[in-house]
Write an enzyme that holds these catalytic residues in place. Structure first.
Site: not given
Ligand code: MV4
Length: 446
Positions: A201, A207, A234, A236, A287, A291, A335
């Site tokens: 961890a 990020h 998780h 954003k 990862e 897309r 967002r």
């Protein structure tokens, strides 16, 4: 070049893809559920087809129906947008059989990056630093042995997962066995595979993700990085480009590793490599997202490039016409979610007023208008507010001013949370890591 493209998505990203098609002179086909009959993306497209009742499995995830519509309307290509079927390798593969181009990476690349353990191994082989981690863990005894070896805390993750779903932080051996069992069971339910793995961890990480564009002639261009540390569970909330925590030399390192990785997996089209950066400035691959991402506009604002248009052109067989992307100024995205700013519960209802503010350096990628009905069937994101400035300070000023002038009525939104974040000294100081929101002591007034 294609003459007609079907957009297999809804909301702001469907409108975004339609805009890119229009810039290339390509006709557009929208698909919609009964709940979206009057939605902006339906009205904006040249043609629109009803594909089913509101629930996603019967409409926007109804692959067979979407394939049928694409064939009957004569579309030469399909753009999946993000979410939904955009990272479904079987869906991507199905289009080859009907000779319609899937605008995105190959099914092989989607599948390879969908298997997180395999993806990590491919990246490590390509010289990309990865978080110290295990292979597939079946027996809790293996997990205990591995955790002893790399030291606690560890992160238990699902190999077929991603986006943090089903991920669990484990601090002590006593918790590990239960976490392994829970994560495996959840992975089986959500992803159909109970394969899990462990990683060291990384605490208080930033990020950071790297935007890639690659054509079918082995040309790869890196469009810098995005800072995505301000997240809630998780999801954003605010993203920016470039990252205020990445120096030019770190940017060169990320670019060179990202090019190597893209070449190594034979990747084409747009993609994003996700990294964690620890307090010492070390990067670790997490990862790869195969897309277009929600936050792609911040990259577009500082590079002047249209990533969606390039996705379409690459899929049509065009070569990339540039070998490096400009980096001009700073862009920050908020967002906008139809959710309660305190409880974060989704807030369906009618937007009696929805007026994005006009202003210098502002961009609005929104999927709703005044009068739109926000239903509980779909993701509650209404759209995005992006502000560009020649410096981060100017971008923040424009963002704060725009948030204060955003006129939304009829449902609760996360606007107060966005304002609290953007107004905070910690944000101005770029004191960013994934714990940012959880650290925010101010209660958010609804
Ligand atoms: C991690 C991590 C720390 N250590 N893995 C989150 C989503 C997915 N992309 C992977 N994520 C993380 N993986 C290790 N080994 C931290 C994150 C992470 C995160 C974790 C908890 C709460 C918010 C987060 C936001 C971004 C990344």
């Amino acid at each position: 070049m294609f003459s007609k493209i079907l957009i297999a998505n809804r909301g702001e990203i469907a409108l975004r893809v339609i805009r890119a098609c229009q810039s290339l002179g390509i006709a557009t086909v929208a698909v919609y559920s009964e709940a979206d009959a009057q939605a902006p993306h339906v009205l904006a497209a040249d043609e629109a087809f009803l594909i089913g009742p509101p629930p996603v499995p019967q409409s926007y995830l109804n692959a067979a129906k979407i394939l049928e519509v694409a064939q009957s309307c004569g579309a030469q290509a399909i753009h999946p947008g993000y979410g939904l079927l955009s990272e479904n390798a079987d869906f991507a593969a199905a289009w080859e059989a009907v000779e319609i181009t899937f605008i995105g990476p190959s099914p092989k690349a989607i599948a390879a990056m969908g298997d997180k353990i395999a993806a990590r191994a491919m990246m490590a082989k390509a010289g990309v630093p990865v978080v110290p981690g295990s292979g597939p863990i079946v027996d809790p005894a293996d997990a205990l042995a591995f955790a002893e070896q790399i030291g606690y805390p560890v992160m238990v993750k699902a190999s077929a997962g991603g986006g943090g779903i089903g991920m669990q932080l484990v601090e002590t051996p006593a918790e590990l066995e239960k976490a392994v069992k829970m994560c495996g069971a959840r992975a089986k339910t959500y992803f159909g595979s109970d394969v899990i793995y462990l990683e060291k961890a990384i605490l208080k990480p930033r990020h950071i993700e790297v935007q890639i564009l690659a054509d079918h002639f082995d040309n790869v261009v890196i469009l810098h990085e995005r800072e995505c540390s301000i997240q809630r569970r998780h999801q954003k909330v605010i993203e920016e480009c470039p990252s205020p925590g990445v120096s030019p030399e770190q940017r060169r390192f990320l670019t060179e590793r990202a090019i190597a990785a893209t070449r190594a997996i034979g990747y084409a089209n747009a993609g994003t490599l996700e990294f964690l950066m620890d307090a010492d400035g070390n990067f670790y691959f997490l990862e790869m997202n195969t897309r277009l991402q929600v936050e792609h506009p911040v990259t577009e604002m500082v590079t002047g490039l249209d990533i969606v248009a390039w996705q379409i052109r690459i899929a049509a067989g065009d070569r990339l016409t540039f070998s490096a992307a400009p980096l001009n100024g700073h862009a920050i995205e908020c967002r906008l979610y139809a959710e309660d700013p305190v409880t974060f519960m989704p807030q369906p209802g009618t937007l009696t007023r929805f007026e994005p503010p006009a202003g210098e350096g502002l961009r609005h990628d929104v999927g709703v208008v005044s009068g739109s009905v926000v239903t509980p069937f779909y993701d509650p994101m209404l759209g995005k507010l992006i502000a560009w400035g020649s410096t981060r300070t100017e971008a923040i000023e424009r963002l704060r001013d725009a948030l204060a002038r955003y006129e939304i009525a009829g449902i609760k939104t996360n606007l107060p949370l966005l304002q609290t974040i953007v107004d905070s000294p910690a944000f101005a100081a770029a004191d960013l890591d994934t714990g940012f929101i959880s650290r925010m002591r101010q209660t958010v007034t609804a």
